[in-house]
Design a protein around this motif. Structure first.
Motif, PDB file in Angstrom:
ATOM      1  N   LEU A 341       0.735  -1.269   0.016  1.00 52.95           N
ATOM      2  CA  LEU A 341       0.042   0.061   0.033  1.00 52.95           C
ATOM      3  C   LEU A 341       0.769   1.416  -0.041  1.00 52.95           C
ATOM      4  O   LEU A 341       1.677   1.474   0.770  1.00 52.95           O
ATOM      5  N   GLU A 342       0.620   1.971  -0.931  1.00 55.30           N
ATOM      6  CA  GLU A 342       1.363   3.395  -1.009  1.00 55.30           C
ATOM      7  C   GLU A 342       0.772   4.423  -0.033  1.00 55.30           C
ATOM      8  O   GLU A 342      -0.406   4.438   0.065  1.00 55.30           O
ATOM      9  N   PRO A 343       1.508   5.122   0.765  1.00 55.00           N
ATOM     10  CA  PRO A 343       1.076   6.106   1.707  1.00 55.00           C
ATOM     11  C   PRO A 343       0.513   7.141   1.183  1.00 55.00           C
ATOM     12  O   PRO A 343       0.876   7.667  -0.068  1.00 55.00           O
ATOM     13  N   THR A 344      -0.516   7.446   1.675  1.00 57.73           N
ATOM     14  CA  THR A 344      -1.401   8.603   1.009  1.00 57.73           C
ATOM     15  C   THR A 344      -0.663  10.119   1.328  1.00 57.73           C
ATOM     16  O   THR A 344      -0.688  11.113   0.730  1.00 57.73           O
ATOM     17  N   ALA A 345       0.135  10.062   2.556  1.00 56.35           N
ATOM     18  CA  ALA A 345       0.760  11.066   2.923  1.00 56.35           C
ATOM     19  C   ALA A 345       2.107  10.765   3.754  1.00 56.35           C
ATOM     20  O   ALA A 345       1.935   9.683   4.503  1.00 56.35           O
ATOM     21  N   THR A 346       3.139  11.286   3.964  1.00 56.78           N
ATOM     22  CA  THR A 346       4.127  11.202   4.781  1.00 56.78           C
ATOM     23  C   THR A 346       4.298  12.459   5.603  1.00 56.78           C
ATOM     24  O   THR A 346       4.104  13.630   5.225  1.00 56.78           O
ATOM     25  N   ILE A 347       4.640  12.562   6.930  1.00 58.10           N
ATOM     26  CA  ILE A 347       4.999  13.748   7.791  1.00 58.10           C
ATOM     27  C   ILE A 347       6.245  13.701   8.484  1.00 58.10           C
ATOM     28  O   ILE A 347       6.394  12.587   9.025  1.00 58.10           O
ATOM     29  N   ALA A 348       6.965  14.448   8.484  1.00 58.62           N
ATOM     30  CA  ALA A 348       8.233  14.748   8.728  1.00 58.62           C
ATOM     31  C   ALA A 348       8.183  14.937  10.456  1.00 58.62           C
ATOM     32  O   ALA A 348       7.205  15.564  11.003  1.00 58.62           O
ATOM     33  N   PHE A 349       9.547  14.536  11.037  1.00 55.12           N
ATOM     34  CA  PHE A 349       9.576  14.699  12.407  1.00 55.12           C
ATOM     35  C   PHE A 349       9.917  16.158  12.600  1.00 55.12           C
ATOM     36  O   PHE A 349      10.514  16.646  12.220  1.00 55.12           O
ATOM     37  N   GLU A 350       8.720  16.816  13.314  1.00 53.55           N
ATOM     38  CA  GLU A 350       8.648  18.227  13.943  1.00 53.55           C
ATOM     39  C   GLU A 350       8.475  18.220  15.396  1.00 53.55           C
ATOM     40  O   GLU A 350       7.227  18.910  15.660  1.00 53.55           O
ATOM     41  N   PRO A 351       9.470  18.033  16.252  1.00 50.48           N
ATOM     42  CA  PRO A 351       9.050  17.984  17.523  1.00 50.48           C
ATOM     43  C   PRO A 351       8.626  19.282  18.288  1.00 50.48           C
ATOM     44  O   PRO A 351       7.878  19.334  19.000  1.00 50.48           O
ATOM     45  N   LYS A 352       9.608  20.483  17.707  1.00 51.19           N
ATOM     46  CA  LYS A 352       9.150  21.655  18.105  1.00 51.19           C
ATOM     47  C   LYS A 352       7.709  22.170  17.880  1.00 51.19           C
ATOM     48  O   LYS A 352       6.877  22.698  18.675  1.00 51.19           O
ATOM     49  N   LEU A 353       7.301  22.076  16.424  1.00 49.86           N
ATOM     50  CA  LEU A 353       5.953  22.192  16.144  1.00 49.86           C
ATOM     51  C   LEU A 353       4.910  21.618  16.806  1.00 49.86           C
ATOM     52  O   LEU A 353       4.017  22.120  17.298  1.00 49.86           O
ATOM     53  N   PHE A 354       4.938  20.230  16.842  1.00 53.36           N
ATOM     54  CA  PHE A 354       3.810  19.403  17.642  1.00 53.36           C
ATOM     55  C   PHE A 354       3.960  19.433  18.967  1.00 53.36           C
ATOM     56  O   PHE A 354       2.994  19.450  19.591  1.00 53.36           O
ATOM     57  N   GLY A 355       5.095  19.745  19.485  1.00 52.66           N
ATOM     58  CA  GLY A 355       5.188  19.857  21.011  1.00 52.66           C
ATOM     59  C   GLY A 355       4.581  21.194  21.629  1.00 52.66           C
ATOM     60  O   GLY A 355       3.785  21.327  22.354  1.00 52.66           O
ATOM     61  N   THR A 356       4.838  22.472  20.624  1.00 58.77           N
ATOM     62  CA  THR A 356       4.173  23.532  21.117  1.00 58.77           C
ATOM     63  C   THR A 356       2.908  23.444  20.869  1.00 58.77           C
ATOM     64  O   THR A 356       1.831  23.912  21.831  1.00 58.77           O
ATOM     65  N   ALA A 357       2.242  22.721  19.864  1.00 57.63           N
ATOM     66  CA  ALA A 357       0.879  22.745  19.725  1.00 57.63           C
ATOM     67  C   ALA A 357       0.241  21.922  20.780  1.00 57.63           C
ATOM     68  O   ALA A 357      -1.043  22.405  21.382  1.00 57.63           O
ATOM     69  N   ALA A 358       0.756  20.813  21.254  1.00 63.71           N
ATOM     70  CA  ALA A 358       0.039  20.003  22.262  1.00 63.71           C
ATOM     71  C   ALA A 358       0.283  20.939  23.735  1.00 63.71           C
ATOM     72  O   ALA A 358      -0.794  20.716  24.459  1.00 63.71           O
ATOM     73  N   ASN A 359       1.345  21.383  23.866  1.00 65.61           N
ATOM     74  CA  ASN A 359       1.386  22.013  25.153  1.00 65.61           C
ATOM     75  C   ASN A 359       0.560  23.256  25.510  1.00 65.61           C
ATOM     76  O   ASN A 359       0.070  23.789  26.509  1.00 65.61           O
ATOM     77  N   ASN A 360       0.176  24.037  24.158  1.00 63.80           N
ATOM     78  CA  ASN A 360      -0.617  25.008  24.251  1.00 63.80           C
ATOM     79  C   ASN A 360      -1.917  24.783  24.122  1.00 63.80           C
ATOM     80  O   ASN A 360      -2.966  25.749  24.138  1.00 63.80           O
ATOM     81  N   GLY A 361      -2.532  23.559  23.902  1.00 55.90           N
ATOM     82  CA  GLY A 361      -3.863  23.094  23.642  1.00 55.90           C
ATOM     83  C   GLY A 361      -4.244  23.820  22.087  1.00 55.90           C
ATOM     84  O   GLY A 361      -5.378  24.236  22.034  1.00 55.90           O
ATOM     85  N   GLN A 362      -3.423  23.927  21.051  1.00 54.63           N
ATOM     86  CA  GLN A 362      -3.711  24.172  19.798  1.00 54.63           C
ATOM     87  C   GLN A 362      -3.485  23.347  18.852  1.00 54.63           C
ATOM     88  O   GLN A 362      -2.750  22.213  18.827  1.00 54.63           O
ATOM     89  N   MET A 363      -4.197  23.650  17.569  1.00 50.42           N
ATOM     90  CA  MET A 363      -3.875  22.866  16.213  1.00 50.42           C
ATOM     91  C   MET A 363      -2.621  23.383  15.799  1.00 50.42           C
ATOM     92  O   MET A 363      -2.244  24.490  15.820  1.00 50.42           O
ATOM     93  N   ILE A 364      -1.889  22.336  14.630  1.00 50.97           N
ATOM     94  CA  ILE A 364      -0.824  22.656  14.019  1.00 50.97           C
ATOM     95  C   ILE A 364      -1.186  24.178  13.136  1.00 50.97           C
ATOM     96  O   ILE A 364      -0.417  24.972  13.141  1.00 50.97           O
ATOM     97  N   ALA A 365      -2.463  24.085  12.657  1.00 52.72           N
ATOM     98  CA  ALA A 365      -2.686  25.584  11.849  1.00 52.72           C
ATOM     99  C   ALA A 365      -2.665  26.639  12.482  1.00 52.72           C
ATOM    100  O   ALA A 365      -2.442  27.599  12.071  1.00 52.72           O
ATOM    101  N   GLU A 366      -2.940  26.498  13.950  1.00 58.65           N
ATOM    102  CA  GLU A 366      -2.872  27.701  14.876  1.00 58.65           C
ATOM    103  C   GLU A 366      -1.513  28.095  15.134  1.00 58.65           C
ATOM    104  O   GLU A 366      -1.013  29.315  15.393  1.00 58.65           O
ATOM    105  N   VAL A 367      -0.661  27.172  15.252  1.00 64.83           N
ATOM    106  CA  VAL A 367       0.634  27.425  15.664  1.00 64.83           C
ATOM    107  C   VAL A 367       1.657  27.793  14.329  1.00 64.83           C
ATOM    108  O   VAL A 367       2.600  28.869  14.471  1.00 64.83           O
TER     109      VAL A 367
END
Length: 411
Positions: A341-367
């Motif tokens: 099965l070919e992946p529909t999408a691949t997502i890079a390792f972005e610890p700062k972006l995902f960590g900031t969103a999680a800690n602030n209660g925000q979505m990636i689009a907001e950060v």
């Protein structure tokens, strides 16, 4: 039949259906349809002998909710069969006929005589399932909500984060009324990710199944935005969450009627109810990381899905956390080849972006609205809701690293 895009057909309710066929081919198609996920609540029996056998059967027996007749009879003979059958039919019994004549005049006459549906044989499994479903959802019914299940191949793969962000994008970017359902009862994070702390949630419905109705579900929803609501998990351990296999059926059925898009955040476990909810969804998003355990679990899940969902499109595979520094990884091409099965999408390792969103209660689009990750999530939202074709762009294995450096391909 295995469509490339999963067709949205509402599940058939708990009905009794008896089919009277004349040819082995049509009888086999009906038997194959019984195994479709949308037919699992229906009680179906298949008989041979066509309309004549149906008449004999119901001289001394009550009729079911639906009678399906295959017939090669002429118009006049078919009318005689129906008039005779009508003498024995209980009130409310629906009659569906598969004939050999593609004739609009015959169709209109049959409808005038109370036949619920007429279509031409031979037909496919999905033709049959769609016809039976529409008997209960087609005429005068509202639109059927689409159920999208997100699950991880392994704990920590990032399925919950992706589910929450897809729900946000569907509601905000596509302006589709959406409900996100957090099914990780003990450890769900949807409330944290949306900075919500609702006093009630899905557990109130699960522990009082006799009270479940549209009004109760509406009261339990927590509003995250104008078009996004959350059915939150309790995320507490004061009680255990062991449920029967069908525990979530009523909740999902109610949401289907009232909400165009329902996104289920499924925990990484394998119980009767989890399997049922996952395999019963209209679309499945499977999130995996590029390591051996994820690959093994992905292959196991895909094999299960293929066996149980033969009339559905392929799941959407997302490879997450690509490019973790100093971590050996299975190459994307090798992963895809191993699971077929070919992946529909691949997502890079972005610890700062995902960590900031999680800690602030925000979505990636907001950060970081201009990030590559946000573009990928927005594209996934369009794909799972059927708003766009899957784009098979050439994959550059350096893309995850380029994204991490904040560089564009044109630079």
């Amino acid at each position: 039949m295995n469509s490339s895009v999963s067709e949205q057909i509402a599940p058939v309710p708990r009905i009794s259906l008896q089919a009277f066929c004349e040819t082995p081919e049509v009888a086999q198609t009906v038997r194959d349809a019984i195994t479709d996920r949308r037919m699992e609540r229906a009680h179906v029996k298949v008989h041979m002998g066509g309309a004549a056998a149906a008449i004999e059967a119901y001289r001394t027996a009550a009729t079911p909710n639906v009678i399906f007749l295959e017939t090669a009879a002429s118009r006049d003979d078919l009318i005689i069969y129906l008039e005779t059958l009508a003498e024995f039919c209980d009130a409310g019994t629906k009659v569906v006929i598969a004939g050999r004549t593609n004739d609009i005049l015959l169709y209109r006459e049959l409808m005038a005589r109370g036949v619920s549906e007429y279509f031409v044989a031979p037909f496919s499994v999905l033709d049959f399932v769609r016809t039976i479903s529409h008997l209960y959802t087609g005429s005068g019914a509202g639109p059927v909500g689409k159920v999208i299940a997100c699950t991880g191949a392994k704990g920590g793969a990032g399925a919950s984060t992706l589910a929450h962000n897809i729900a946000w994008s569907v509601a905000r970017d596509l302006e589709i009324q959406t409900v996100l359902v957090d099914l990780d009862l003990g450890f769900g994070t949807a409330g944290l990710d949306f900075n919500q702390d609702p006093p009630q949630g899905i557990a109130e419905a699960l522990f009082a199944p006799d009270r479940v109705d549209a009004n109760l579900i509406d009261r339990l929803l927590s509003r995250c935005s104008d078009k996004l609501s959350l059915l939150a998990s309790p995320a507490t351990l004061d009680r255990t969450y062991d449920f029967p296999e069908t525990a979530f059926d009523a909740i999902i059925d109610i949401l289907r009627v009232s909400t165009p898009c329902i996104i289920l955040d499924l925990p990484h476990l394998w119980t009767g109810w989890a399997r049922r909810v996952l395999l019963g969804a209209d679309e499945i998003v499977l999130v995996a990381a590029p390591d051996l355990a994820n690959l093994r679990n992905t292959k196991s899940l895909l094999d299960t899905m293929r066996a149980a969902r033969q009339n559905d499109g392929k799941p959407k595979l997302v490879l997450n956390n690509i490019g973790v520094p100093k971590r050996p990884e299975i190459a994307i091409n090798d992963f895809a080849k191993a699971v077929d099965l070919e992946p529909t999408a691949t997502i890079a390792f972005e610890p700062k972006l995902f960590g900031t969103a999680a800690n602030n209660g925000q979505m990636i689009a907001e950060v970081e609205p201009t990030s590559k990750v946000n573009e990928t999530i927005a594209e996934l939202a369009r794909i799972v809701t059927g708003r766009t074709e899957v784009r098979k762009a050439k994959r550059n294995l350096l893309d995850p690293f380029i994204s991490r450096l904040g560089l564009s391909k044109a630079s």
